[in-house]
Design a protein around this motif. Structure first.
Motif, PDB file in Angstrom:
ATOM      1  N   MET A  70      14.082   6.105   0.407  1.00 29.34           N
ATOM      2  CA  MET A  70      12.937   5.216   0.646  1.00 29.34           C
ATOM      3  C   MET A  70      11.976   5.826   1.669  1.00 29.34           C
ATOM      4  SD  MET A  70      14.607   1.455   0.864  1.00 29.34           S
ATOM      5  CE  MET A  70      15.144   0.529  -0.560  1.00 29.34           C
ATOM      6  N   HIS A  71      12.559   6.356   2.744  1.00 24.08           N
ATOM      7  CA  HIS A  71      11.719   6.987   3.778  1.00 24.08           C
ATOM      8  C   HIS A  71      10.969   8.192   3.218  1.00 24.08           C
ATOM      9  CE1 HIS A  71      12.608   4.558   7.213  1.00 24.08           C
ATOM     10  NE2 HIS A  71      13.924   4.712   7.097  1.00 24.08           N
ATOM     11  N   ASP A  72      11.676   8.996   2.443  1.00 21.90           N
ATOM     12  CA  ASP A  72      11.047  10.193   1.850  1.00 21.90           C
ATOM     13  C   ASP A  72       9.875   9.784   0.949  1.00 21.90           C
ATOM     14  OD1 ASP A  72      12.889  11.727   3.112  1.00 21.90           O
ATOM     15  OD2 ASP A  72      14.160  12.078   1.345  1.00 21.90           O
ATOM     16  N   MET A  73      10.095   8.729   0.163  1.00 23.84           N
ATOM     17  CA  MET A  73       9.024   8.265  -0.735  1.00 23.84           C
ATOM     18  C   MET A  73       7.800   7.826   0.063  1.00 23.84           C
ATOM     19  SD  MET A  73      10.944   6.138  -3.762  1.00 23.84           S
ATOM     20  CE  MET A  73       9.421   5.782  -4.626  1.00 23.84           C
ATOM     21  N   CYS A  74       8.058   7.135   1.167  1.00 20.96           N
ATOM     22  CA  CYS A  74       6.967   6.678   2.025  1.00 20.96           C
ATOM     23  C   CYS A  74       6.172   7.856   2.575  1.00 20.96           C
ATOM     24  CB  CYS A  74       7.554   5.937   3.212  1.00 20.96           C
ATOM     25  SG  CYS A  74       7.603   4.241   2.948  1.00 20.96           S
ATOM     26  N   ASN A  75       6.919   8.848   3.026  1.00 16.45           N
ATOM     27  CA  ASN A  75       6.257  10.029   3.606  1.00 16.45           C
ATOM     28  C   ASN A  75       5.417  10.771   2.569  1.00 16.45           C
ATOM     29  OD1 ASN A  75       7.475   9.417   6.022  1.00 16.45           O
ATOM     30  ND2 ASN A  75       9.237  10.773   5.667  1.00 16.45           N
ATOM     31  N   GLU A  76       5.823  10.638   1.295  1.00 17.44           N
ATOM     32  CA  GLU A  76       5.069  11.309   0.218  1.00 17.44           C
ATOM     33  C   GLU A  76       3.902  10.456  -0.277  1.00 17.44           C
ATOM     34  OE1 GLU A  76       8.017  12.068  -2.781  1.00 17.44           O
ATOM     35  OE2 GLU A  76       9.200  13.303  -1.410  1.00 17.44           O
ATOM     36  N   GLY A  77       3.642   9.324   0.359  1.00 17.14           N
ATOM     37  CA  GLY A  77       2.510   8.468  -0.031  1.00 17.14           C
ATOM     38  C   GLY A  77       2.849   7.518  -1.167  1.00 17.14           C
ATOM     39  N   LYS A  78       4.139   7.334  -1.406  1.00 20.82           N
ATOM     40  CA  LYS A  78       4.555   6.362  -2.406  1.00 20.82           C
ATOM     41  C   LYS A  78       4.929   5.049  -1.686  1.00 20.82           C
ATOM     42  CE  LYS A  78       6.217  10.124  -5.221  1.00 20.82           C
ATOM     43  NZ  LYS A  78       7.385  10.927  -5.547  1.00 20.82           N
ATOM     44  N   ALA A  79       5.480   4.085  -2.431  1.00 16.55           N
ATOM     45  CA  ALA A  79       5.819   2.813  -1.779  1.00 16.55           C
ATOM     46  C   ALA A  79       7.092   2.217  -2.370  1.00 16.55           C
ATOM     47  CB  ALA A  79       4.669   1.835  -1.929  1.00 16.55           C
ATOM     48  N   SER A  98       0.835  -1.214   0.000  1.00 15.84           N
ATOM     49  CA  SER A  98       0.000   0.000   0.000  1.00 15.84           C
ATOM     50  C   SER A  98       0.863   1.255   0.000  1.00 15.84           C
ATOM     51  CB  SER A  98      -0.884   0.012   1.247  1.00 15.84           C
ATOM     52  OG  SER A  98      -1.643  -1.171   1.299  1.00 15.84           O
ATOM     53  N   ALA A  99       0.215   2.383  -0.271  1.00 12.05           N
ATOM     54  CA  ALA A  99       0.920   3.675  -0.239  1.00 12.05           C
ATOM     55  C   ALA A  99       1.517   3.877   1.147  1.00 12.05           C
ATOM     56  CB  ALA A  99      -0.063   4.788  -0.570  1.00 12.05           C
ATOM     57  N   GLY A 100       2.752   4.306   1.209  1.00 14.32           N
ATOM     58  CA  GLY A 100       3.416   4.539   2.484  1.00 14.32           C
ATOM     59  C   GLY A 100       4.187   3.336   3.003  1.00 14.32           C
ATOM     60  N   ASP A 101       4.099   2.198   2.291  1.00 15.18           N
ATOM     61  CA  ASP A 101       4.801   0.984   2.738  1.00 15.18           C
ATOM     62  C   ASP A 101       6.245   0.926   2.259  1.00 15.18           C
ATOM     63  OD1 ASP A 101       2.704  -0.136   4.069  1.00 15.18           O
ATOM     64  OD2 ASP A 101       2.130  -1.539   2.469  1.00 15.18           O
ATOM     65  N   ILE A 102       7.098   0.401   3.138  1.00 16.08           N
ATOM     66  CA  ILE A 102       8.409  -0.091   2.669  1.00 16.08           C
ATOM     67  C   ILE A 102       8.336  -1.591   2.928  1.00 16.08           C
ATOM     68  CG2 ILE A 102      10.907  -0.056   2.926  1.00 16.08           C
ATOM     69  CD1 ILE A 102      10.782   2.765   3.904  1.00 16.08           C
ATOM     70  N   PHE A 103       8.219  -2.334   1.834  1.00 14.90           N
ATOM     71  CA  PHE A 103       7.896  -3.756   1.933  1.00 14.90           C
ATOM     72  C   PHE A 103       9.141  -4.593   1.639  1.00 14.90           C
ATOM     73  CE2 PHE A 103       6.076  -7.792   1.182  1.00 14.90           C
ATOM     74  CZ  PHE A 103       4.761  -7.801   1.583  1.00 14.90           C
ATOM     75  N   HIS A 133      11.736   9.842 -12.866  1.00 11.63           N
ATOM     76  CA  HIS A 133      10.335  10.183 -13.194  1.00 11.63           C
ATOM     77  C   HIS A 133       9.444  10.163 -11.957  1.00 11.63           C
ATOM     78  CE1 HIS A 133      10.278   5.804 -13.232  1.00 11.63           C
ATOM     79  NE2 HIS A 133       8.970   5.822 -13.214  1.00 11.63           N
ATOM     80  N   GLU A 134      10.052  10.157 -10.779  1.00 14.55           N
ATOM     81  CA  GLU A 134       9.338  10.171  -9.492  1.00 14.55           C
ATOM     82  C   GLU A 134       8.242   9.117  -9.468  1.00 14.55           C
ATOM     83  OE1 GLU A 134       8.326  14.283  -8.621  1.00 14.55           O
ATOM     84  OE2 GLU A 134      10.346  14.534  -7.815  1.00 14.55           O
ATOM     85  N   PRO A 135       8.599   7.862  -9.478  1.00 13.48           N
ATOM     86  CA  PRO A 135       7.589   6.787  -9.539  1.00 13.48           C
ATOM     87  C   PRO A 135       6.795   6.676  -8.234  1.00 13.48           C
ATOM     88  CG  PRO A 135       9.751   5.865  -9.104  1.00 13.48           C
ATOM     89  CD  PRO A 135       9.964   7.325  -9.334  1.00 13.48           C
ATOM     90  N   LYS A 136       5.582   6.126  -8.372  1.00 17.02           N
ATOM     91  CA  LYS A 136       4.773   5.901  -7.164  1.00 17.02           C
ATOM     92  C   LYS A 136       5.280   4.658  -6.435  1.00 17.02           C
ATOM     93  CE  LYS A 136       0.450   7.779  -8.966  1.00 17.02           C
ATOM     94  NZ  LYS A 136      -0.873   7.416  -9.472  1.00 17.02           N
TER      95      LYS A 136
END
Lengths: 533, 239
Positions: B178-187, B28-33, B152-155
């Motif tokens: 990775m943390h920054d991406m999570c905080n931005e609602g990416k995964a 899901s959005a916000g996950d580091i899996f 390309h700033e992927p989700k």
């Protein structure tokens, strides 16, 4: 040591053997494709048999069967020399598994030997086919006994060995010389092109020393062979051993060929590490600095640009794909400097050929050179292990196909059009003919790009370790190069003889329309097939 | 919002044994899996099928709601992939390669130049981008591959063993990204063998054994008092 070298050689051959892959591949689709490739190669082999056997029988029919052994010597030498010259660099130096191979407990001479022998084995089917077909034609008109058969068979192996060693030495010298320059790749490419052009000119130099007057074509072949044999000792020895039952010449052929190989392997092994280290070294003198930003391009153009960089990155790729282009450029330059009459005179060596006779086949002549190779026949497979990049990008497979075709068009279409226009103007063709030939040239260029792509996407191979396998010996490239070369020659003959019944311009128009339809067909097939890769 | 859904995915390579068997994963959005397993467990097969490199027959994979089978282009637009040993185009310079990727994703000049400069500085390779990739070390290639994935700033960022070959500073930079991406609602979805990193970095995890997912869920819930290493040994030895 010999046992270890044999194991290494066996492994190298097995690693790239279609039969080995076929044996172990579980994917039925892939297996079917490979079988299709084998059938395609078999057709090429058949063409070689017909061509070589036909040539030999024609010599016999013309009462010149005695000239066949000399021709075998010249053909086997020339064929193996050029096959090897264009790929020896890729097989012997800076190959991908160099580190792994050199780290094995083998002598450098063994490694050089196995790399060379691998090349030798790959060329062998072609030599044996040519040789066997020609002895069959020879046997119709001359007595064949046990001596001649034995000499013919062993001689074939020796002629191939001699030619390949000779080509490898030149290739090694060019590679070694290239390492002395700052821009190694460019230096190697220029040296290779220069040598190729020298080889093409050699024919006229030899002819000039043996033939002064206009003579029949078949006599010219004989005179040419005699002229070449004067300098080409192995071919001369082969001819003497077969025709004159000369034991001495046979021994000379065997001993000198093997000694030549041993000497080559010994000397190269002494400098092998040094040459490879220099070839693989990164220039330290190169000024490092922040790279400049590059402007935006469409996806298709981005792929085309990537292909451009790929072509420039490899001496083997560049030389194999652009030799025809260089020859056309030289031809156009020669037309401007010397005029068309002089060029025709040199090309046909005084035969009664006029520029009016050349006009109807101008597009065929130009395409014979420019279309002799196309990047699209190998560029898809050239992705190799980097194919994941394109696969994971948000682009259709058709975009990849379009990008690669576009690059080939950038490379060949302008030259093909300009070549047609230059030769047409030089031959004083009519204005509408100049336009027609330019259009025909453009269409043939598009046809080459799409036909090559169709061959490649029908027989893709991403599992290569040495790019030369894809550039020179892949199924796709063989299926493109040889049939197209023969078709162009046949087409030229048909246009000339058909010109007695139909207006040659109508013929060219028909060729243009047919090739346009074929280009459209191959384009559609390429898009469809690429989607499944 | 699910950015990655792998549903009943199975894959075999022609033989009877399946490389992956009924794999189900949701990111899901916000996950580091974190995706963990032994060598040959099926991690790379799952990842390669997810990013559209590998063909598959059974199951479905959705990236931000787009099926990788039916809408591969739309699906790939939203994600980026970095393999474990990236074979990049060696004949291009780092800058040419990054521009090639930017061209494919249709990123305008201002954005691409800004992002290239930003990430090149972060990974300290701004002075090497003008050199041919063939002259790069493994770590530098990995850095270029990472920048190309971020351009390309992927989700969704999918990585196969991302920390192999990276120097400690670059590894930290990747973790921060990775943390920054999570905080931005990416995964982020990545495979790894380094259990300590996964334990500290991931909020969700899946363990795969012989092609089957043996355990999946929130890191905290699954671990309790145990370490990820204990959990991994427990489920791979006994399940």
């Amino acid at each position: 040591m010999f046992k270890k070298s044999a194991v290494l050689l066996k492994t190298m051959i097995r690693a790239n053997s279609t039969f080995n892959i076929l044996k172990h591949e579980k994917d039925k689709k892939k297996k079917r494709k490979m079988i299709g490739g084998i059938i395609g190669i078999t057709c090429i082999y058949l063409m070689i048999i017909i061509y070589a056997g036909g040539y030999s029988a024609l010599c016999g029919y013309s009462g010149m069967a005695y000239a066949v052994p000399a021709s075998v010597g010249v053909i086997l030498f020339a064929m193996n020399f050029f096959f090897t010259f264009f790929k020896a660099d890729g097989y012997l130096f800076a190959f991908k598994d160099y580190d792994m191979t050199m780290s094995l407990p083998l002598s450098v001479k063994s490694i050089v030997g196995t790399r060379f022998l691998r090349m030798y084995i790959l060329n062998l089917p072609y030599s044996l086919l040519v040789s066997a077909s020609m002895i069959a034609g020879y046997a119709i008109y001359m007595t064949i006994d046990a001596w001649r058969i034995i000499v013919w068979i062993i001689g074939t192996f020796m002629l191939q060995l001699f030619a390949m060693v000779f080509a490898s030495i030149l290739s090694a010298l060019i590679s070694a010389a290239g390492t002395k320059f700052r821009f190694k790749q460019a230096a190697k490419t220029i040296l290779t092109f220069a040598f190729c052009i020298f080889c093409f000119s050699l024919r006229y130099i030899i002819d000039a020393t043996v033939a002064k007057d206009s003579v029949a074509v078949i006599d010219k072949i004989d005179m040419f062979n005699s002229g070449v044999n004067r300098y080409l000792f192995p071919a001369q020895w082969f001819d003497g051993a077969v025709s004159d039952y000369s034991v001495l010449q046979f021994i000379l052929l065997v001993v000198v060929s093997i000694a030549f190989y041993e000497l080559f392997a010994y000397v190269l092994s002494k400098f092998y590490r040094q040459i490879n280290s220099r070839l693989m070294a990164v220039s330290t003198s190169k000024k490092k600095g922040k790279a400049k930003h590059i402007g935006r391009k469409s996806a298709v153009n981005a792929i085309a640009y990537k292909e451009f960089r790929r072509l420039l990155s490899s001496n083997n790729y560049l030389v194999n794909m652009c030799l025809g282009h260089v020859l056309v450029i030289l031809m156009v330059a020669a037309l401007i400097i010397f005029g068309v009459d002089k060029i025709i005179n040199v090309a046909v060596e005084g035969a009664p050929v006029t520029k009016e006779m050349i006009i109807p086949i101008i597009p065929v002549i130009i395409h014979f050179f420019v279309g002799m190779a196309t990047t699209t026949a190998c560029s898809y497979s050239m992705e190799g292990k980097s194919y994941w990049i394109l696969q994971s990008l948000p682009i259709e497979k058709s975009t990849i196909v379009k990008g690669k075709i576009l690059f080939q068009l950038y490379l060949s279409l302008p030259l093909e059009v300009l070549g047609n226009i230059a030769l047409s103007i030089a031959c004083h063709a009519k204005i509408y003919e100049i336009i027609l030939f330019a259009v025909c040239g453009a269409v043939l260029s598009i046809y080459s790009a799409t036909c090559g792509m169709n061959c490649n996407v029908s027989h893709p191979n991403f599992e290569w370790t040495n790019e030369i396998e894809i550039i020179k010996q892949s199924t796709a490239i063989t299926l493109y190069v040889l049939p197209n070369m023969f078709i162009m020659m046949i087409l030229g003959v048909l246009i000339i003889f058909g010109g007695r019944i139909v207006n040659p311009d109508i013929e060219i128009l028909a060729v243009t329309i047919i090739y346009m339809a074929l280009a459209a067909l191959f384009y559609k097939r390429s898009i469809k097939k690429a989607a499944k890769i | 919002m699910e950015l990655l859904e792998i549903k009943n995915f199975s894959k075999s390579y022609g033989g009877d044994k399946k490389a992956c068997d009924d794999v189900n994963i949701t990111v899901s959005a916000g996950d580091i899996f974190g995706f963990i397993g032994h060598n040959g467990a099926g991690k790379s097969t799952t990842i390669k099928a997810t990013v559209g490199v590998l063909d598959f027959e059974d199951g479905e994979i959705y990236i931000d709601g787009h099926s990788i089978k039916k809408e591969p282009i739309e699906a790939k637009k939203d994600m980026a992939y970095i393999p474990d040993n990236p074979d990049l185009y060696e004949h291009l310079t780092g800058m040419q390669y990054l521009n090639f990727i930017a061209d494919i994703f249709d990123i305008d000049d201002v954005k691409r130049n800004g992002r290239i400069d930003k990430y090149a500085k972060m990974f300290e390779i701004e002075n090497a981008l003008g050199d041919l990739i063939s002259s790069y070390s493994h770590g530098m290639r990995q850095k270029v591959a990472i920048i190309s994935a971020l351009i390309h700033e992927p989700k969704l960022l999918i990585l196969d063993e991302p920390f192999v070959g990276l120097d400690p500073k670059a590894a930290l930079t990747v973790k921060n990204i990775m943390h920054d991406m999570c905080n931005e609602g990416k995964a982020v979805f990545f495979s790894t063998h380094v259990l300590d990193v996964a334990e500290k970095l991931c909020n969700r995890v899946a363990i795969i054994k012989q092609g089957r997912i043996v355990i999946t869920g929130d890191m905290e819930e699954l671990l309790g008092d145990k370490s990820l290493e204990d959990l991994f040994m427990e489920v791979t030895e006994h399940v």
